[in-house]
Each structure stands twice: as C-alpha cells, then as structure tokens.
Enzyme design. Structure first.
Site, mmCIF file in Angstrom:
data_model
loop_
_atom_site.group_PDB
_atom_site.id
_atom_site.type_symbol
_atom_site.label_atom_id
_atom_site.label_comp_id
_atom_site.label_asym_id
_atom_site.label_seq_id
_atom_site.Cartn_x
_atom_site.Cartn_y
_atom_site.Cartn_z
ATOM 1 N N ALA A 364 -40.107 -24.241 -2.431
ATOM 2 C CA ALA A 364 -39.498 -23.264 -3.329
ATOM 3 C C ALA A 364 -37.999 -23.475 -3.446
ATOM 4 O O ALA A 364 -37.328 -22.771 -4.204
ATOM 5 C CB ALA A 364 -39.786 -21.856 -2.812
ATOM 6 N N ASN A 365 -37.449 -24.419 -2.700
ATOM 7 C CA ASN A 365 -36.003 -24.594 -2.636
ATOM 8 C C ASN A 365 -35.558 -25.619 -3.671
ATOM 9 O O ASN A 365 -35.429 -26.803 -3.394
ATOM 10 C CB ASN A 365 -35.602 -25.007 -1.225
ATOM 11 C CG ASN A 365 -36.102 -23.999 -0.214
ATOM 12 O OD1 ASN A 365 -35.699 -22.844 -0.252
ATOM 13 N ND2 ASN A 365 -37.004 -24.412 0.646
ATOM 14 N N THR A 366 -35.337 -25.100 -4.853
ATOM 15 C CA THR A 366 -35.078 -25.901 -6.047
ATOM 16 C C THR A 366 -33.944 -25.228 -6.806
ATOM 17 O O THR A 366 -33.465 -24.179 -6.402
ATOM 18 C CB THR A 366 -36.366 -25.943 -6.907
ATOM 19 O OG1 THR A 366 -37.474 -26.212 -6.065
ATOM 20 C CG2 THR A 366 -36.303 -27.001 -7.982
ATOM 21 N N THR A 367 -33.497 -25.811 -7.901
ATOM 22 C CA THR A 367 -32.531 -25.118 -8.746
ATOM 23 C C THR A 367 -32.897 -25.353 -10.202
ATOM 24 O O THR A 367 -33.706 -26.231 -10.521
ATOM 25 C CB THR A 367 -31.093 -25.587 -8.457
ATOM 26 O OG1 THR A 367 -30.164 -24.634 -8.996
ATOM 27 C CG2 THR A 367 -30.819 -26.961 -9.058
ATOM 28 N N GLN A 383 -34.385 -29.155 -11.015
ATOM 29 C CA GLN A 383 -34.047 -30.293 -10.162
ATOM 30 C C GLN A 383 -34.107 -29.864 -8.700
ATOM 31 O O GLN A 383 -33.830 -28.719 -8.374
ATOM 32 C CB GLN A 383 -32.635 -30.795 -10.489
ATOM 33 C CG GLN A 383 -32.380 -31.057 -11.958
ATOM 34 C CD GLN A 383 -33.064 -32.298 -12.471
ATOM 35 O OE1 GLN A 383 -33.295 -33.242 -11.718
ATOM 36 N NE2 GLN A 383 -33.392 -32.318 -13.760
#
Length: 564
Positions: A364-367, A383
């Site tokens: 879940a650690n995306t931007t 990304q």
C-alpha cells in the site's frame, strides 16, 4: 434530492479543494505540488509538471517512491490522444521460478519466503523502470528539459526539508528493518534514533546522484557509470540484478482499456495493471442497480459493492499477468454481457462466496499525482518502490532506496504469477480519466496496492451515482474486500456496519482503506478543481491569473513620441 438526504453515513470533509483556470496539480506532498506548479508557471505543460513532481516526491516521500522503482502513467495529450506509459519493474535475468524457498503452501504465509529474501534486502530488488519512464515522458511530451525538471528535487535533497508527522510515523514504524542497513540507517536513524516530525532531512548523496542524472540523462543508470556502480554493489550483496538488466530495460507504451458507466466513458490502464479491468468489471455489475437511490453508505449499497468486488477478485488471476507471458481475456472481462452474467450470482439479501484466486503482496506504500494544464494535457500517474522504504536498504554513496518488487512474484513455480526472467510485475494501479461526450470530466488515482481499484471505483460511484462534489468524492468513507474480511472504514455509521455484518459479511472496521486520492474535475468553462483527501499529506495547487492585457505598460508616458 442531495446525496446527504439518502445517505446512511453522512460525513464532513477535512480538506478544501482548489479551483483554477490555467493549471492544476494534486500530489501527496505540498513540495511536490509546488514543484509541479513551478513548472507550469515556467511555461511547461502537464507532463513537465508531473515529472518534476515525481522527482520531488522521491526526496520528500522517500518511503513511497524512488528512481529505482516502477509505475504507470495514463496520459491524455492536448490533441486527445490517450496512452499508458508502462514503467513497471521486471524480474532480472538471473532470477528463476525457484529462486526463493516458500514458507508455506497456504495463506497467510503463502507469499513469504525463508529469510524474507523476496521482501527485505538485495535479493528482493527487481529491475527499475521509473527513471527511464519519467525521462522518456519528458523527452517525448514535455518542453522544459531534464535539468529544469529536476531542480526542485535537487534543491530539497541538498537543502533539506521539514518532516511531516506522516513521514515520521512511517520511519518509526519500520525502524527495526532500517537499522539492519548502515547506509539507510545513517539517513533516517541518525545516532540510532528515528527522525521525528519537525526534524530537517538532508540527503546530500542523493542530491549529487540527481545532479548527475540531470546532467547526463537516464543512461547513466541504464548501463552507464551509475548503473555499473549499483550493479556491482548489488551483486556483491546477493542481488539478482546485473548491469545487463539495467541496460536492457525498456518501457512499454500501451493502449488504455475503456468502458462506460451510465454514459460516462472510463479510461484506465491495461494489464499487467489490473485496476482498469477490475474497475470496469465492478461498474458493469453495478450498473443494473440504482445505486444513487439506494444511497451512499447504506447497507444495501455496501452489500452490492462488496459482492461485486468479490466477483472481480475471483477473476483477478486472469488479469494480473504480464501480457507478454499470458493471453489475458481483457475484452471478455470488461464486457457488459460478462458483467450481466456475473451479476446473476449476487443474492441481494445475503453475502455470497465466490471462487477465490491467488492474492498479491503489492504494498500500500505508493504515491500518486494527477496534473492538468490549460492546453488539455492530463496525467494521472501512480509510482512506487512497493513496500514502505522498498527493500529497506540504500545503495551506499548514492542515496538511492531500491524497490522490493520481487515480493510480488509467486515464490511457487509453475503458476501464472510465478517468477520468470524478464516478466513484468503485476499491479493494482488504477489511474482513471472519466469523460462525457468525449470531454474529460475527471481524472483521479491513489496509492493503496490491491485496494486501489476498489477505492477508485467508489470515487466513480460517488461522482456519477451520488452526485458528490469532488472533495466529497475523494474523502468519502470506503470499503474493501477480496472475499475474506470486509473492511469498512470507521467513518461509516456503526449501525450500517452492523447491518452489513447481518447480511453475512465478516466486517472488520479499519481506520482507512488505501491511501490519499488525488483528483481533478474539469468544468465546461475550462476551470479545474483539484482535491486531495485526509489519508495522506495531499495538497492541490492551481494557477489562475495570467499575463497583462495586451499593450499594457506600467506607467504610460503621454509625452512619448513628442519633441521638446
């Protein structure tokens, strides 16, 4: 009738939108939004602004995104052409289906391996695509040039910036793993203590790396001196990545997937991204129901949404493979007929059970960024380096935090998602553009791994069915399921959560589903509204105003042209 009058779970927005006429940037950090606006003000377009924002995010959201990661962008050009630029990571040539030893053949440890080798450290790193994709986008569609686009990122890396509570919390959460690598620990755990909110983070090594890229271009990584330095270090550390992998990496331009929902055309990314197909499949199933009349955040609406999500999850295995390795039945999955066929399986009074498929460990650690200009260019782009701080190491002397994308491959050989050399990773990326009568009316996206498609789809429901404002649509409470627990944000009313549970769903209240959505809506008069939600540090920034009226000077001189 307003949506609030039919709602079972009214809510109040925590952030405010921004409206402008000459350009709009919505990213998950104010300095990245500012970098994008700086490019628009300097005469750049939305593609320039996007690339500048992404480079800046590698500095100010280092736990989420980096040049050694991967991602996808849905780009609509001013002439109406729409493309998907695939910069997703690939498996190195030295990797094999049996490169890892799985811990278990059943969940929840199905994707885990001995020593966490596919998750943490050098063996977890896949071949990166981000840097090449960003630079290609800038060269093909931008106009300012790489040095200008990278200047804000270099500035913030060299001079430092103040940590937000969000970033500080992420550092603290993962500090035990960061402490295992001296290079990354020196930056984020100085003296062994995690940086805290309000501290200034300076990344001098990374500033020098970015400066070299700005000067020499992306080839310095993809086969050049920087790539050789990184590959030599990684090989010594046990990674599968070699210099030849970097030199051989290529992006892929793809055609978006398209469908309609109540007269609105939905455009999204194709496989190996699953989000576009999943979104269209769920919308096709729901289209036969009067979602607006059932009301936002009511038990009947949430039940139908959850059931449709479960059906799409049951089909996801067919749409999460690299199309270069598997024949993906996209047209069938997004067809109205197939939606009608699967709809018949839904019992409106009881939660059903559908055939489950292999899950993914996408992080879940995306931007995400969504950016538009007044020329008609639109970019919505997700990304990531996959997990929080990627592989949780740093290439010494470079400031680069590599991805841990190998965690997305099935460590069991012989299956659709199994590791194969050169195979692209799969992703839930759901960067969407919605159009009515051929004209864009919204663009949106968000981070959140396999929860992304469900969250983006709910934003479409909020806009199209419930008639919410853009700000309401991105902040509204969300739900998610893949057929196991039904995650319901605590923003949904307690009695509604109880009613959903009574229908047979295994309700699990959660603080949030997925991450911060970044969205832009487009009015017929040319104005744009940007909105970001409370789930991240998202900030919309727009440009209004413009040049002075033609012929205007500061102080007209009535004597001009006269002789004395």
């Amino acid at each position: 009738m307003q949506w609030q009058e039919r709602s079972g779970s009214p809510f109040t927005c925590e952030k405010s939108p921004v409206t402008a006429s000459r350009g709009m940037a919505v990213t998950n950090h104010p300095l990245a939004s500012a970098a994008a606006v700086e490019m628009l003000a300097a005469g750049g377009n939305a593609i320039d602004a996007t690339v500048a924002a992404l480079f800046t995010l590698t500095v100010v959201e280092p736990m989420m995104v980096g040049i050694f990661g991967g991602g996808t962008a849905l780009i609509r050009l001013a002439d109406g052409q729409e493309i998907v630029l695939d910069g997703l990571s690939t498996a190195p040539a030295a990797a094999a289906p049996d490169s890892y030893r799985p811990l278990s053949d059943s969940w929840p440890d199905y994707m885990e391996t001995h020593g966490r080798e596919n998750r943490v450290g050098a063996k977890a790193i896949a071949v990166p695509g981000n840097l090449k994709a960003w630079c290609e986008a800038a060269a093909r569609f931008g106009r300012l040039g790489l040095p200008a686009l990278m200047e804000p990122a270099i500035r913030h890396a060299a001079n430092g910036f103040v940590l937000s509570p969000y970033l500080a919390t992420c550092i603290g959460e993962i500090a035990p793993d960061l402490a295992l690598d001296p290079a990354i620990a020196a930056v984020f755990l100085p003296g062994g203590v995690p940086l805290k909110a309000g501290d200034r983070l300076v990344q001098a090594d990374y500033a020098r790396t970015l400066q070299a890229i700005a000067q020499d271009g992306p080839d310095i990584l993809y086969g050049g001196a920087l790539g050789r330095r990184i590959a030599d270090y990684l090989e010594g550390a046990g990674s599968f990545v070699r210099l030849r992998d970097l030199a051989d990496y290529a992006t892929v331009q793809r055609e978006p997937v398209r469908g309609t929902y109540r007269g609105v055309e939905i455009v999204g990314p194709p496989p190996p991204c699953s989000g576009g197909v999943q979104t269209l499949q769920v919308l096709n199933i729901l289209e036969a129901y009067d979602i607006g009349a059932l009301g936002f955040g009511t038990a009947p609406t949430l039940h139908l949404v959850l059931e449709a999500m479960k059906i799409a999850a049951a089909d996801r295995r067919a749409v999460t493979a690299d199309p270069a390795f598997f024949d993906v039945p996209v047209e069938r999955l997004i067809s109205k007929d197939y939606g009608a066929q699967r709809r018949r399986e839904i019992d409106p009074a009881r939660a059903g059970s559908f055939v489950s498929q292999v899950l993914s460990n996408e992080s879940a650690n995306t931007t995400h960024v969504t950016i538009a200009d007044d020329e008609g260019n639109i970019v919505t782009s997700t990304q990531t380096i996959n997990s929080l701080f990627g592989a949780r190491i740093m290439i010494p002397g470079t400031g680069i935090i590599p991805n841990n994308y190998m965690y997305l491959f099935d460590p069991h050989p012989g299956l659709a998602l199994s590791l194969q050399p050169g195979k692209r990773i799969t992703s839930g990326i759901t960067a969407l553009i919605g159009k009515r009568d051929g004209r864009p009316i919204f663009a949106l996206g968000l981070p959140g791994a396999h929860r992304i498609p469900a969250s983006a789809m709910q934003a479409v429901l909020n806009i199209v069915d419930h008639g919410m404002s853009l700000q309401e649509a991105v902040e509204a409470p969300r739900v998610f399921t893949w057929g196991q627990e039904a995650e319901l944000e605590r923003g949904l009313a307690a009695d509604v959560r109880d009613a959903v549970a009574a229908l047979g769903h295994a309700v699990q209240p959660v603080d949030h589903v997925a991450g911060g959505m970044c969205a832009i809506s487009f009015a017929q008069d040319g104005t744009m509204t940007g909105a970001a939600c409370w789930r991240a540090d998202g900030v919309p920034m727009g440009i209004g105003g413009g040049s002075a009226r033609a012929g205007t000077s500061f102080w007209p001189d009535p004597r001009r042209g006269k002789r004395y």
